[in-house]
Design an enzyme around this catalytic site. Structure first.
Site, PDB file in Angstrom:
ATOM      1  N   ILE A  67       2.263  18.494  21.035  1.00  0.00           N
ATOM      2  CA  ILE A  67       2.431  19.684  20.210  1.00  0.00           C
ATOM      3  C   ILE A  67       1.230  20.610  20.416  1.00  0.00           C
ATOM      4  O   ILE A  67       0.140  20.135  20.770  1.00  0.00           O
ATOM      5  CB  ILE A  67       2.586  19.311  18.711  1.00  0.00           C
ATOM      6  CG1 ILE A  67       3.217  20.463  17.912  1.00  0.00           C
ATOM      7  CG2 ILE A  67       1.261  18.876  18.098  1.00  0.00           C
ATOM      8  CD1 ILE A  67       3.666  20.062  16.504  1.00  0.00           C
ATOM      9  N   CYS A  68       1.446  21.914  20.241  1.00  0.00           N
ATOM     10  CA  CYS A  68       0.339  22.877  20.221  1.00  0.00           C
ATOM     11  C   CYS A  68       0.668  23.875  19.118  1.00  0.00           C
ATOM     12  O   CYS A  68       1.343  23.521  18.150  1.00  0.00           O
ATOM     13  CB  CYS A  68       0.143  23.545  21.579  1.00  0.00           C
ATOM     14  SG  CYS A  68       1.495  24.616  22.081  1.00  0.00           S
ATOM     15  N   GLN A  69       0.228  25.113  19.231  1.00  0.00           N
ATOM     16  CA  GLN A  69       0.520  26.078  18.171  1.00  0.00           C
ATOM     17  C   GLN A  69       1.934  26.646  18.280  1.00  0.00           C
ATOM     18  O   GLN A  69       2.662  26.703  17.314  1.00  0.00           O
ATOM     19  CB  GLN A  69      -0.518  27.214  18.179  1.00  0.00           C
ATOM     20  CG  GLN A  69      -0.440  28.120  16.954  1.00  0.00           C
ATOM     21  CD  GLN A  69      -0.685  27.370  15.648  1.00  0.00           C
ATOM     22  OE1 GLN A  69      -1.537  26.512  15.550  1.00  0.00           O
ATOM     23  NE2 GLN A  69       0.108  27.675  14.625  1.00  0.00           N
TER      24      GLN A  69
END
Length: 100
Positions: A67-69
């Site tokens: 996951i990231c932003q």
């Protein structure tokens, strides 16, 4: 935005279902400051810029969920990990889509 081909993705709702699975490695590739601001406790913070140097600490036999932003950096991370032989899934929309 369409996901890159051959990249498996899940929604944040699907993520909630698998979060308790101890056989999955959860990785957040945002910066430490972003991670500190808001994160999902099951996710380990390995910023994208150091991911290559940390690959050896991950278990190849276990799936990795990234996951990231927003989904851009995690897409890059997924590509790196796939090249290294991992089974990887990207969280669509990233933390921006997370309603935990």
């Amino acid at each position: 935005m369409k996901p890159a081909k051959d990249i498996s993705t899940i929604s944040t709702d699907e993520l909630k279902v698998i979060l308790g699975d101890k056989k999955i490695q959860f990785i957040d590739v945002r910066t430490p400051a972003e991670y500190k601001g808001k994160h999902i406790k099951e996710f380990q913070n390995i910023p994208l810029h150091v991911l290559n140097s940390k690959v050896a600490s991950l278990k190849k036999e276990q799936e990795v969920v990234v996951i990231c932003q927003s989904g851009m950096r995690s897409s890059k991370a997924v590509s790196q990990l796939k090249k290294a032989g991992f089974t990887v899934t990207n969280v669509r929309g990233g933390m921006s889509a997370w309603r935990g």
